[in-house]
Design an enzyme around this catalytic site. Structure first.
Site, PDB file in Angstrom:
ATOM      1  N   TYR A 266     -16.409 -20.997   3.878  1.00 51.85           N
ATOM      2  CA  TYR A 266     -15.990 -21.950   2.854  1.00 51.85           C
ATOM      3  C   TYR A 266     -16.202 -21.413   1.444  1.00 51.85           C
ATOM      4  O   TYR A 266     -17.126 -20.638   1.183  1.00 51.85           O
ATOM      5  CB  TYR A 266     -16.778 -23.263   2.984  1.00 51.85           C
ATOM      6  CG  TYR A 266     -16.044 -24.338   3.757  1.00 51.85           C
ATOM      7  CD1 TYR A 266     -14.887 -24.921   3.254  1.00 51.85           C
ATOM      8  CD2 TYR A 266     -16.508 -24.771   4.992  1.00 51.85           C
ATOM      9  CE1 TYR A 266     -14.214 -25.910   3.958  1.00 51.85           C
ATOM     10  CE2 TYR A 266     -15.843 -25.757   5.709  1.00 51.85           C
ATOM     11  CZ  TYR A 266     -14.699 -26.323   5.183  1.00 51.85           C
ATOM     12  OH  TYR A 266     -14.024 -27.289   5.883  1.00 51.85           O
TER      13      TYR A 266
ATOM     14  N   ASP B 277     -26.203 -26.245   1.796  1.00 51.09           N
ATOM     15  CA  ASP B 277     -25.708 -25.035   1.147  1.00 51.09           C
ATOM     16  C   ASP B 277     -26.463 -24.672  -0.116  1.00 51.09           C
ATOM     17  O   ASP B 277     -26.380 -23.528  -0.571  1.00 51.09           O
ATOM     18  CB  ASP B 277     -24.218 -25.186   0.869  1.00 51.09           C
ATOM     19  CG  ASP B 277     -23.415 -25.193   2.164  1.00 51.09           C
ATOM     20  OD1 ASP B 277     -23.599 -24.279   2.965  1.00 51.09           O
ATOM     21  OD2 ASP B 277     -22.613 -26.120   2.374  1.00 51.09           O
TER      22      ASP B 277
END
Length: 669
Positions: free
Chosen positions: A401, A317
């Protein structure tokens, strides 16, 4: 006013660097990915900071920009470049063409290309038509990085999309489309911007093994709505929760000048870049150096479903890119409470034009319970103080998320680095009436796959100076013997780390990592001054060491890595993670150098993780899962540094049992 060397680039500086890059490629169209401050080399910056702390006016350091961009030849050919530009002169300081085996970080513009490509693709339209979605549903495309390339796969640049159905009949753009997962993944060739194939996803249960063609035609008829926005909740929101306010009538206790923060003996600088988010620099307490730099270095999220194509479902990420574009614009009274200072960031579009990203970092104070307390039972007097913290926080939204990251400074000289995982678990379609050993069904037709979130924090210490040593401290039981006749003795063992290496947590031996300055001795204990933390004994990467997921994330296989400092060696998983086959230039390679790290400029990489085997309570939005690294002084001070914190009564607190306290309470007298 001359910017500080650690101040982020202004919009004007970004545009000047962009213009300088464009003049270097006058015959080509450029596609900009990122453009941000190239921090000065440590040797030069240390001299600057030393002079600044001594009260003199150091000479300005060059302002340099790291520019990441593609050069397009107009025939479909693309080369990814990285240049460092002197912002003032416009001169190029260095230049590198990204090697072909690597892929430059992704951009949100490329995600948009995927959505456009799907709209143009008959192959995609035909695949979706076979799903026979109910009337009133539209397809939502969730762009994802492609993950690691298979060993036999062509080294091309791909993007994939997870598909969901959204019920447009609700007339609300925020209705939860994740409740309706569709078993298709379109794959786009990023160079040609064409959909090259549409992968079918398995939807079976335990009885179906790895096969991929078990679902019925009406693929989401067995799914159910699962909304989270207040206006779509069937019963609405609860009405019994009363207001809880954070009031600071005298204002905050901190002061901010540019990126410089001063609060209760702490002094540090806040930075921001699109690769790491908020960064912390030049941390001192009572004028004594504590940390040179703190950052969130990397995070990988591998999924554990072995059915094709799910093994490639693994995100980095931070390294895969566009973190800066995913950073939330924090809202007053929502993400941070109290008297708040916001910091803006600067990001660029595909043309390299700089634009302000407002409120990407918030700074505020918060109460975290009792700081210290003691009651003299003889007199009945209690002295109690509150553990106030200064919080530097940023939040990123990456598709489904959310991750909340915070650096917390307390009154006792401690620093806590905290992560919170929340948002919506990633789900795939599962046939009605079936169960799976690869995850948990959190809503009818929605299988939340088992996965891990593994984080790495980079700690660059400066404990009373930049020459530090890492000491591994353990506590061991001692057998019965002449020196332990009653059997109650345990011994504390301390071993300095001589050469770069990895270390794993050990709760059995209370393994503690100490960062010490061997040339500075605490006058009370006689031991070296230092800070310490206990590595969290969390589960590390579970994928087999020879697997593609593990080879891409060597950093995720040990709790602590100790390396010697090198300029620009900032990323635990290496500079390039997108579609990588193995970790290159990360902490694994740094440790292989076997550098001497005792009494030198050392870096510690702390790894911790969340093995997320989803539960129904994680749906439709999961409660925050919290993990922390606690850096605490260890013989750094000569007493509790918060002993002078006032023990004062909070006059806004009230009793709900009708009792009234007359006079001054014992804790405040």
């Amino acid at each position: 006013m001359t910017p500080h060397p650690l101040d982020i680039l202004t919009v004007d500086e970004v545009c000047r660097a962009r213009d300088a890059v464009k003049t270097l490629h006058p015959e080509h169209k450029l596609f900009f990915r990122e453009l941000y401050l190239d921090e000065p080399p440590k040797a030069a910056l240390r001299q600057y900071l030393d002079a600044e702390h001594a009260g003199s006016s150091p000479a300005p350091l060059p302002r340099q920009a790291l520019c990441q961009y593609d050069v397009l030849d107009g025939k479909g050919g693309v080369q990814s470049h990285e240049s460092i530009i002197d912002v003032s002169s416009g001169k190029r300081i260095s230049h590198e063409i990204v090697p072909e085996e690597h892929h430059a970080s992704l951009s949100t513009t490329e995600f948009k290309h995927l959505i456009v490509a799907c709209g143009k693709s008959q192959l995609f339209k035909d695949a979706v038509a076979k799903l026979k979605l109910p009337e009133g549903f539209e397809v939502v495309i969730e762009p994802w990085p492609y993950g690691g390339l298979a060993a036999d796969e062509e080294n091309n640049r791909y993007f994939q999309g997870l598909l969901f159905g959204r019920d447009t009949r609700l007339n609300n753009p925020d209705s939860n489309f994740y409740a309706y997962p569709l078993p298709l993944i379109p794959i786009m060739n990023a160079r040609t911007r064409e959909i090259v194939r549409v992968d079918k996803l398995p939807t079976g249960g335990e009885q179906d093994g790895l096969q991929d063609d078990t679902h019925l035609e009406n693929v989401i008829d067995h799914c159910s709505a699962a909304d989270y926005v207040p206006e779509l909740l069937p019963q609405g929101t609860r009405k019994t929760l009363k207001a809880l306010n954070v009031a600071q009538p005298d204002g905050p206790s901190f002061s901010v000048t540019g990126g410089l923060v001063e609060w209760q003996n702490w002094r540090f600088r806040v930075g921001f870049n699109p690769r790491e988010g908020a960064t912390i620099h030049d941390v001192t307490y009572q004028g004594r150096s504590v940390m040179y730099r703190l950052s969130i270095s990397e995070m990988t999220v591998p999924y554990a479903d072995p059915r094709a194509p799910f093994p490639r479902k693994q995100a980095f990420d931070f390294g895969d890119g566009s973190l800066g574009h995913a950073t939330n614009n924090l809202q007053l009274g929502c993400d941070c409470l109290g008297a708040i200072k916001y910091f803006d960031g600067v990001i660029v579009d595909s043309d390299g034009k700089g634009q302000v990203a407002p409120n990407v970092i918030c700074l505020h104070e918060q109460d975290n319970g009792i700081g210290w307390k003691h009651t003299n039972w003889r007199t009945g007097r209690a002295v109690v103080t509150r553990n106030r913290e200064l919080v530097v926080q940023f939040i990123i939204t990456l598709a489904n998320y959310e991750y909340v990251f915070a650096y917390k400074f307390d009154l006792s000289g401690g620093i806590t680095i905290e992560t919170r995982a929340t948002g919506i678990v990633s789900v795939v379609n599962i046939d009605a009436g079936k169960t799976s050993k690869y995850g948990n069904i959190v809503s009818p037709g929605a299988l939340a796959q088992n996965h891990q979130h593994i984080f790495c924090v980079r700690i660059d210490p400066a404990i009373d100076g930049n020459e530090n040593t890492v000491v591994v401290e353990e506590s061991h039981a001692v057998p019965f013997g002449p020196n332990n006749p009653a059997g109650n003795l345990y011994e504390v063992r301390r071993e300095p780390v001589e050469n770069s290496k990895w270390i794993d947590a050990s709760s059995r031996h209370n393994r503690v990592i100490k960062l010490v300055n061997e040339s500075k001795t605490n006058p009370i204990s006689g031991r070296p001054v230092g800070y310490k933390f206990t590595p969290a004994d969390t589960q590390l990467l579970l994928a087999q060491p020879e697997s593609g997921q593990a080879q891409r994330a060597i950093f995720a296989q040990h709790h602590v890595w100790v390396t010697k400092y090198l300029d620009r060696e900032l990323y635990a998983g290496g500079r390039y993670t997108l579609q990588s086959k193995k970790e290159i230039g990360g902490v694994g390679d740094a440790v292989k150098r076997e550098d001497a790290v005792k009494d030198t400029d050392v870096v510690i990489w702390s790894v911790f993780g969340l093995t997320h085997n989803p539960r129904v309570e994680d749906w439709p939005v999961m409660p925050a899962e919290v993990h922390q690294i606690n850096l605490r002084p260890a013989d750094f001070f000569t007493q509790n540094p918060s002993i002078d914190v006032p023990s004062s009564r909070n006059m806004s607190s009230v009793s709900t049992n009708g009792a009234v306290t007359n006079g001054t309470p014992a804790c405040c007298s």
